[in-house]
Scaffold this motif. Structure first.
Motif, mmCIF file in Angstrom:
data_model
loop_
_atom_site.group_PDB
_atom_site.id
_atom_site.type_symbol
_atom_site.label_atom_id
_atom_site.label_comp_id
_atom_site.label_asym_id
_atom_site.label_seq_id
_atom_site.Cartn_x
_atom_site.Cartn_y
_atom_site.Cartn_z
ATOM 1 N N MET A 140 0.741 -1.225 0.150
ATOM 2 C CA MET A 140 0.063 -0.055 0.014
ATOM 3 C C MET A 140 0.808 1.130 -0.002
ATOM 4 S SD MET A 140 -2.941 -0.829 2.729
ATOM 5 C CE MET A 140 -2.150 -0.083 3.825
ATOM 6 N N ASN A 159 -5.060 -6.213 -1.564
ATOM 7 C CA ASN A 159 -4.831 -5.460 -0.159
ATOM 8 C C ASN A 159 -5.644 -6.045 0.876
ATOM 9 O OD1 ASN A 159 -7.603 -4.926 -0.612
ATOM 10 N ND2 ASN A 159 -7.432 -2.990 -1.121
ATOM 11 N N ARG A 186 2.911 5.371 -3.696
ATOM 12 C CA ARG A 186 2.633 4.037 -3.510
ATOM 13 C C ARG A 186 3.710 2.903 -3.556
ATOM 14 N NH1 ARG A 186 -2.842 1.651 -5.036
ATOM 15 N NH2 ARG A 186 -1.950 0.064 -3.532
ATOM 16 N N LYS A 222 1.311 -6.250 -7.454
ATOM 17 C CA LYS A 222 1.287 -6.155 -6.143
ATOM 18 C C LYS A 222 0.392 -6.960 -5.285
ATOM 19 C CE LYS A 222 2.018 -1.230 -4.928
ATOM 20 N NZ LYS A 222 3.112 -1.386 -3.764
ATOM 21 N N GLN A 225 -5.338 -5.349 -6.208
ATOM 22 C CA GLN A 225 -4.616 -4.081 -6.680
ATOM 23 C C GLN A 225 -4.131 -3.914 -8.036
ATOM 24 O OE1 GLN A 225 -2.680 -2.306 -2.941
ATOM 25 N NE2 GLN A 225 -2.260 -4.374 -2.779
#
Lengths: 256, 406
Positions: free
Chosen positions: B55, B193, B131, B190, B199
């Motif tokens: 994040m 989340n 990010r 990624k 993500q």
């Protein structure tokens, strides 16, 4: 006398019982010089075992003094008495008391473990002692593989391995037949000839006859203390030096 | 001396092999359970930490307010209260590292025969920085793209797979409605989340492009949220305060009026998640420790039996010159050997079990050197702790009584 190996003065020992204190020893005094062979006799409950336990530094008297090899045992701490048991004393018990899971060699060398002696020397000295009692070739056997008389010889080898000044034997022939008893007493005689002091408890007259001095206990007191008359009936008494039974080429049987 | 004692301990244990093995089994299960549970717990902590770092760290999200039409209130982020100008003002505050305005919405993308619905993040190049999101392929758009509102885009891994399948998307053109967009780059993956949302299912494009060419807005320059990265974790509380004051002033809110924006601290959310998994892994460890305790009690039990059985032996040893501490050491050593060997086996089983869990359940497991070391220390400790009482009991025996024992 400074030359005494064992000297006890006014020894008292009382046990607590539900019926009040029971006096096991009452004012016992005794001196034993180096090289003596003393038999202690007396009926059950006469205090002879209590006396032996005190001599062996396993028990402490209620009153009185005990000097062993010049030191006042009363003043010693537990580690020092353990050291006395290890270096100065050798025990031989009625029940042999070998450790069943250990080889004869390991049994004999056990006291050396507690003296901090290395493995190689332990092994060598154990072998030497086993040879001395005629069981050298069974060094790696377990105690259960040999007879009672042979086990007692191993126990004697264990008592001797740390070159003690005094051997304490509590009814060493109590579990043996008369022939084997003679054999074991022959071993004690031979050791005494080498100058080792021996104190032996027995209630067999035949056994006591091997000793040079006889002490009788009754009700916690010494009632007789005199040199033993030389034996006449026993066959081995004839010679000056006592030959060991396995000496002279007689072959030992294999372990059963 | 130690060699002889080890030899004797080994012999004593060998004399009652089944009993020794069963006692050991208690330790094996205890240590195995602790190692396995620690591996699972630490694995969970590790994956949460991964998610949190995905994040970005020290992040605030400023959401614009809600609209209210005839008493019907929309959700946060729908009222055009935040602007790119707000974002630029926040960037001037002390302790603020990076600021990225975000205008988002959903679009239907078309490429050849494929089409895909995804989220657009209209933002500035600073977004990727905030990010900590690197590119897997291609290049990012620049500030001049933002100024010119060019039709360029960066796409996430999920979008790349669904729209372009096996083709390399960089340089390709997809359409949104009739408007063509060029793919400048592909973002690095990624994963999910904390909510479990993918993500990687997104398109990032210049904020001006999103505002003017994709969604259109009656309020030029408005954005739905502003991503703010503070320079450090310590800087977060003051930044939050000064940001609120700044926005209230810029929005001309009177004393006592409600904020027309919401500041969300993502780190606080992340901390909560991390704390939750930490508690969970502690709990797992605690439950497993109970079995270790039971194993230790098993050792104590067997050592007490052993002392009783070998009372006569202890008497003999004392008679031939063993000191109290020799007897103590002998029994203590036995207890420690049982627990350490049990621990070693348990460790192997625990690690094996962890690998199995990893294989079968696709869970992240972490076996750290620290937990292995701790397991050994605990095992030795258990051996000493639970072996001490029986050993002391043996050492305190009265030699005369012990010799008489049948």
């Amino acid at each position: 006398m400074g030359t005494d190996l064992v000297r006890v003065e006014g020894l008292h020992k009382a046990y607590d019982t539900p019926a009040g204190p029971f006096p096991a020893l009452k004012d016992v005094s005794l001196s034993i010089r180096p090289g003596e062979f003393v038999a202690i006799m007396g009926p059950s409950g006469s205090g002879k075992s209590t006396f032996m336990n005190i001599l062996g530094c396993l028990d402490r008297p209620s009153a009185g003094r005990y000097y062993l090899a010049g030191s006042n045992v009363e003043e010693l701490d537990p580690d020092a008495t353990a050291r006395l048991r290890n270096r100065t004393l050798g025990f031989v018990f009625q029940g042999f008391n070998l450790l069943p899971r250990m080889s004869l060699s390991d049994n004999v060398s056990l006291p050396l473990v507690y003296s901090g002696i290395g493995h190689a020397e332990r092994r060598a000295r154990a072998q030497e002692m086993l040879d001395k009692v005629g069981l050298g070739r069974y060094a790696d056997s377990l105690p259960s593989r040999i007879s009672g008389g042979q086990q007692q010889r191993v126990a004697i080898a264990r008592a001797l391995v740390n070159r003690p000044q005094l051997i304490l034997a509590d009814e060493p022939t109590g579990n043996l037949d008369s022939h084997t008893s003679e054999e074991i007493m022959g071993v004690f005689n031979a050791l005494n000839d080498e100058g080792i002091t021996i104190i032996l408890i027995t209630h067999e007259n035949d056994v006591a006859a091997h000793a040079k001095r006889l002490v009788r206990f009754l009700d916690g007191e010494i009632v007789h203390d005199a040199p033993n008359p030389p034996r006449e009936s026993a066959p081995s008494a004839a010679s000056e030096r006592h030959p060991l039974p396995w000496e002279g080429g007689r072959g030992e049987g294999p372990p059963c | 001396m130690l060699g002889a004692m080890l030899h004797e301990a080994w012999r004593a244990m060998g004399a009652n092999r089944l009993r020794t093995l069963l006692t050991m089994l208690g330790m094996v299960i205890g240590v195995g359970a602790v190692v396995l549970m620690m591996a699972i717990g630490q694995g969970a902590q590790y994956s949460v930490a991964q998610t949190i770092s995905s994040m970005g760290s020290n992040i605030f999200v400023v959401l614009s307010g809600f609209t209210s039409t005839g008493g019907v209130r929309s959700g946060g982020g729908n009222a055009p209260t935040l602007t790119v100008a707000d974002a630029n003002a926040i960037a001037e505050l002390d302790g603020v590292d990076t600021v990225a305005p975000v205008h988002w919405g959903s679009i239907q993308m078309v490429y050849g025969a494929n089409n895909w619905n995804t989220w657009v993040q209209g933002t500035t190049p600073a977004y990727l920085d905030a990010r900590s999101w690197p590119l897997a392929d291609g290049t990012a758009f620049t500030d001049s793209d933002v100024r010119a509102a060019t039709r360029v885009a960066l796409i996430g891994q999920t979008v790349a797979q669904n729209l372009f399948a096996d083709e390399n998307p960089v340089g390709k053109t997809f359409r949104v409605g009739q408007a063509p967009f060029t793919v400048l780059g592909v973002l690095a993956p990624k994963g999910q989340n904390l909510d479990g949302r993918d993500q990687d299912d997104l398109v990032v494009m210049p904020v001006s492009t999103a505002q003017r060419r994709v969604f259109g807005t009656p309020f030029p320059g408005s954005v739905r949220q502003i991503l703010v990265k503070a320079s450090s974790a310590e800087a977060m509380p003051p930044v939050e305060k000064s940001m609120e004051a700044l926005l209230r002033q810029r929005h001309r809110l009177r004393e006592g009026a409600d904020n027309d924006f919401t500041i969300r601290n993502l780190t606080a959310v992340a901390d909560t998640a991390a704390e939750t998994t930490r508690v969970m892994s502690l709990l797992l460890g605690a439950i497993a420790s109970v079995s270790l305790l039971v194993g230790g009690i098993g050792i104590m039990n067997i050592m007490l039996v052993s002392v009783t059985e070998r009372t006569r032996e202890i008497g003999i040893r004392m008679a031939i010159g063993a000191r109290e501490r020799d007897i103590l050491a002998q029994f203590l050593l036995e207890a420690i050997i049982i627990s350490v060997i049990g621990c070693a086996i348990g460790l192997l089983l625990g690690v094996g079990g962890a690998l199995l869990v990893n294989r079968l359940a696709k869970m992240v497991v972490v076996v750290s050197g620290g937990s292995v070391l701790a397991a050994f220390a605990v095992a030795a400790g258990v051996g000493i702790f639970f072996g001490f009482y029986p050993a002391k009991k043996a050492a305190r025996l009265d030699p005369i009584e012990a010799l008489r024992y049948q």
